[in-house]
Motif scaffolding. Sequence first.
Motif, mmCIF file in Angstrom:
data_model
loop_
_atom_site.group_PDB
_atom_site.id
_atom_site.type_symbol
_atom_site.label_atom_id
_atom_site.label_comp_id
_atom_site.label_asym_id
_atom_site.label_seq_id
_atom_site.Cartn_x
_atom_site.Cartn_y
_atom_site.Cartn_z
ATOM 1 N N VAL A 32 34.874 43.930 51.284
ATOM 2 C CA VAL A 32 34.869 42.734 52.130
ATOM 3 C C VAL A 32 35.712 41.632 51.490
ATOM 4 C CG1 VAL A 32 33.418 40.873 53.021
ATOM 5 C CG2 VAL A 32 32.662 43.239 53.215
ATOM 6 N N LEU A 33 35.515 41.406 50.186
ATOM 7 C CA LEU A 33 36.270 40.360 49.492
ATOM 8 C C LEU A 33 37.759 40.683 49.445
ATOM 9 C CD1 LEU A 33 33.867 39.531 46.520
ATOM 10 C CD2 LEU A 33 34.259 38.182 48.593
ATOM 11 N N ALA A 34 38.075 41.963 49.191
ATOM 12 C CA ALA A 34 39.480 42.361 49.122
ATOM 13 C C ALA A 34 40.168 42.176 50.469
ATOM 14 C CB ALA A 34 39.596 43.807 48.666
ATOM 15 N N SER A 35 39.449 42.451 51.562
ATOM 16 C CA SER A 35 40.036 42.298 52.900
ATOM 17 C C SER A 35 40.316 40.844 53.230
ATOM 18 C CB SER A 35 39.107 42.898 53.956
ATOM 19 O OG SER A 35 37.905 42.154 54.055
ATOM 20 N N ARG A 36 39.663 39.930 52.513
ATOM 21 C CA ARG A 36 39.877 38.504 52.741
ATOM 22 C C ARG A 36 40.804 37.884 51.698
ATOM 23 N NH1 ARG A 36 33.860 36.333 54.690
ATOM 24 N NH2 ARG A 36 33.657 37.824 56.425
ATOM 25 N N GLY A 37 41.440 38.757 50.908
ATOM 26 C CA GLY A 37 42.437 38.278 49.957
ATOM 27 C C GLY A 37 41.904 37.838 48.614
ATOM 28 N N PHE A 38 40.608 38.047 48.352
ATOM 29 C CA PHE A 38 40.057 37.659 47.060
ATOM 30 C C PHE A 38 40.450 38.696 46.006
ATOM 31 C CE2 PHE A 38 36.718 37.457 43.822
ATOM 32 C CZ PHE A 38 36.696 36.087 43.556
ATOM 33 N N PRO A 39 40.987 38.263 44.874
ATOM 34 C CA PRO A 39 41.472 39.216 43.851
ATOM 35 C C PRO A 39 40.340 39.842 43.046
ATOM 36 C CG PRO A 39 41.765 36.987 43.063
ATOM 37 C CD PRO A 39 41.228 36.861 44.475
ATOM 38 N N VAL A 40 39.481 40.582 43.710
ATOM 39 C CA VAL A 40 38.289 41.125 43.057
ATOM 40 C C VAL A 40 38.644 42.098 41.943
ATOM 41 C CG1 VAL A 40 38.060 42.902 44.843
ATOM 42 C CG2 VAL A 40 36.077 42.277 43.472
ATOM 43 N N ASP A 41 39.661 42.949 42.153
ATOM 44 C CA ASP A 41 40.059 43.910 41.131
ATOM 45 C C ASP A 41 40.652 43.217 39.914
ATOM 46 O OD1 ASP A 41 39.194 45.921 42.714
ATOM 47 O OD2 ASP A 41 41.163 46.739 43.210
ATOM 48 N N ASP A 42 41.398 42.149 40.139
ATOM 49 C CA ASP A 42 42.012 41.420 39.027
ATOM 50 C C ASP A 42 40.959 40.822 38.106
ATOM 51 O OD1 ASP A 42 44.439 42.016 40.123
ATOM 52 O OD2 ASP A 42 44.772 40.044 41.009
ATOM 53 N N ILE A 43 39.807 40.468 38.666
ATOM 54 C CA ILE A 43 38.775 39.782 37.886
ATOM 55 C C ILE A 43 37.757 40.749 37.290
ATOM 56 C CG2 ILE A 43 36.909 38.071 37.992
ATOM 57 C CD1 ILE A 43 38.445 36.712 40.263
ATOM 58 N N PHE A 44 37.364 41.762 38.070
ATOM 59 C CA PHE A 44 36.233 42.590 37.652
ATOM 60 C C PHE A 44 36.586 44.025 37.272
ATOM 61 C CE2 PHE A 44 34.408 39.355 40.561
ATOM 62 C CZ PHE A 44 33.581 38.717 39.650
ATOM 63 N N ALA A 45 37.727 44.553 37.698
ATOM 64 C CA ALA A 45 38.134 45.898 37.292
ATOM 65 C C ALA A 45 38.608 45.869 35.845
ATOM 66 C CB ALA A 45 39.240 46.410 38.214
ATOM 67 N N LEU A 46 38.586 47.023 35.187
ATOM 68 C CA LEU A 46 38.918 47.106 33.765
ATOM 69 C C LEU A 46 40.425 47.147 33.561
ATOM 70 C CD1 LEU A 46 37.858 47.436 30.848
ATOM 71 C CD2 LEU A 46 37.929 49.915 31.213
ATOM 72 N N HIS A 47 40.945 46.172 32.807
ATOM 73 C CA HIS A 47 42.366 46.113 32.486
ATOM 74 C C HIS A 47 42.568 46.428 31.001
ATOM 75 C CE1 HIS A 47 42.251 43.819 36.249
ATOM 76 N NE2 HIS A 47 43.534 44.093 36.367
ATOM 77 N N SER A 48 43.763 46.846 30.673
ATOM 78 C CA SER A 48 44.070 47.192 29.283
ATOM 79 C C SER A 48 44.084 45.946 28.409
ATOM 80 C CB SER A 48 45.430 47.898 29.199
ATOM 81 O OG SER A 48 46.475 46.988 29.515
ATOM 82 N N TRP A 49 43.943 46.149 27.102
ATOM 83 C CA TRP A 49 43.967 45.029 26.168
ATOM 84 C C TRP A 49 45.307 44.294 26.196
ATOM 85 C CZ3 TRP A 49 41.715 49.157 22.558
ATOM 86 C CH2 TRP A 49 40.322 49.157 22.638
ATOM 87 N N GLN A 50 46.390 44.981 26.528
ATOM 88 C CA GLN A 50 47.709 44.357 26.571
ATOM 89 C C GLN A 50 47.902 43.475 27.790
ATOM 90 O OE1 GLN A 50 47.196 47.501 25.632
ATOM 91 N NE2 GLN A 50 48.741 48.251 24.205
ATOM 92 N N SER A 51 47.018 43.597 28.772
ATOM 93 C CA SER A 51 47.171 42.841 30.005
ATOM 94 C C SER A 51 46.597 41.434 29.865
ATOM 95 C CB SER A 51 46.458 43.558 31.154
ATOM 96 O OG SER A 51 46.452 42.765 32.321
ATOM 97 N N ASN A 52 47.266 40.469 30.469
ATOM 98 C CA ASN A 52 46.753 39.097 30.487
ATOM 99 C C ASN A 52 45.504 38.978 31.345
ATOM 100 O OD1 ASN A 52 48.884 38.135 28.872
ATOM 101 N ND2 ASN A 52 50.205 37.789 30.646
ATOM 102 N N GLN A 53 45.226 40.000 32.156
ATOM 103 C CA GLN A 53 44.064 39.968 33.038
ATOM 104 C C GLN A 53 42.819 40.574 32.406
ATOM 105 O OE1 GLN A 53 46.159 42.085 36.221
ATOM 106 N NE2 GLN A 53 45.962 40.282 37.513
ATOM 107 N N PHE A 54 42.906 41.036 31.170
ATOM 108 C CA PHE A 54 41.734 41.631 30.521
ATOM 109 C C PHE A 54 40.697 40.553 30.221
ATOM 110 C CE2 PHE A 54 39.346 42.540 26.631
ATOM 111 C CZ PHE A 54 38.686 43.685 27.019
ATOM 112 N N ARG A 55 39.443 40.853 30.568
ATOM 113 C CA ARG A 55 38.304 39.994 30.251
ATOM 114 C C ARG A 55 37.178 40.884 29.730
ATOM 115 N NH1 ARG A 55 42.044 37.344 31.084
ATOM 116 N NH2 ARG A 55 42.290 35.459 32.363
ATOM 117 N N TRP A 56 36.383 40.359 28.823
ATOM 118 C CA TRP A 56 35.366 41.176 28.165
ATOM 119 C C TRP A 56 34.347 41.745 29.144
ATOM 120 C CZ3 TRP A 56 30.285 39.928 28.706
ATOM 121 C CH2 TRP A 56 29.983 38.611 29.067
ATOM 122 N N TRP A 57 34.014 40.968 30.185
ATOM 123 C CA TRP A 57 32.977 41.435 31.116
ATOM 124 C C TRP A 57 33.422 42.633 31.956
ATOM 125 C CZ3 TRP A 57 35.010 36.355 31.781
ATOM 126 C CH2 TRP A 57 35.957 36.241 32.811
#
Length: 271
Positions: A32-57
């Motif tokens: 639902v959030l993704a369909s409305r343009g909210f960057p849910v994957d950027d915030i909550f999906a797991l990114h690599s340590w080299q990525s600026n989008q990585f967050r501990w949670w």
Amino acid sequence: MVNFRPGNFQSVPVVVKNLIIINALVFLLQNVLASRGFPVDDIFALHSWQSNQFRWWQMFTHMFMHGSMAHIFFNMFALWMFGRILENIWGPQRFLIFYTVCGLGAALCHLGVLSYEYTKFYNDFMAYQAHPSYKAFMEFISRHNIGVDQRSLAYWVSDPDSIEQIKGSVTFIYKYYNEMVSQATVGASGAVFGLLFGFGYLFPNTELMLLFPPIPIKAKWFVAIYALFELFAGIENSAGDNIAHFAHLGGLLFAFIMLRIWNNRFRDRFY
């Protein structure tokens, strides 16, 4: 001898039931959030340590997200199939610890492998940037299985010393690297593979029925074959199949570690 019957959803133990409900709700909210343009994957999906989008949670939140209906269905089916048996044996607290540790261990292994691969890619890129050429570019894309526009390569062949082509190749690789490290991972597969190993560890001679082909196989052999397949697919990168094979292996590894520790510490009441 304990008899585990399939039963209905009300008979599913509390942790497994709530994990299935939470995963289903998160999957719905995610879409639902993704369909409305909210960057849910950027915030909550797991990114690599080299990525600026990585967050501990993201180490935790990615375990409750899934990429497709088939993805969540098979993970939740395996969670129900193997998790309910393990929770009935261990109790809710120990089962939740086991599930969480397997999921976090899978994420750590996945990030470790990504860190190695991305560091190697970046070092190769820096070496290429220092001495760019058509020949070096072809060796680079071949080594890293990168697809390129053949028309652009044909033009470069006709003018190997083209400054424009050389600058364009550096920009292309740099952009490819940024897109690569920004890719995200979602799913409870690592934790679920830990449950699969736990079941195989406790019930090695229990027969499981494969779907394709429909033949019975003992749990210990099923786990062993699956582990070998994941190792082979991870090493070969499975032609870019977009599956985190080393996360699956990480779930198996941390499940083995946890079970060995518990077996030694609680030998009289482990199982």
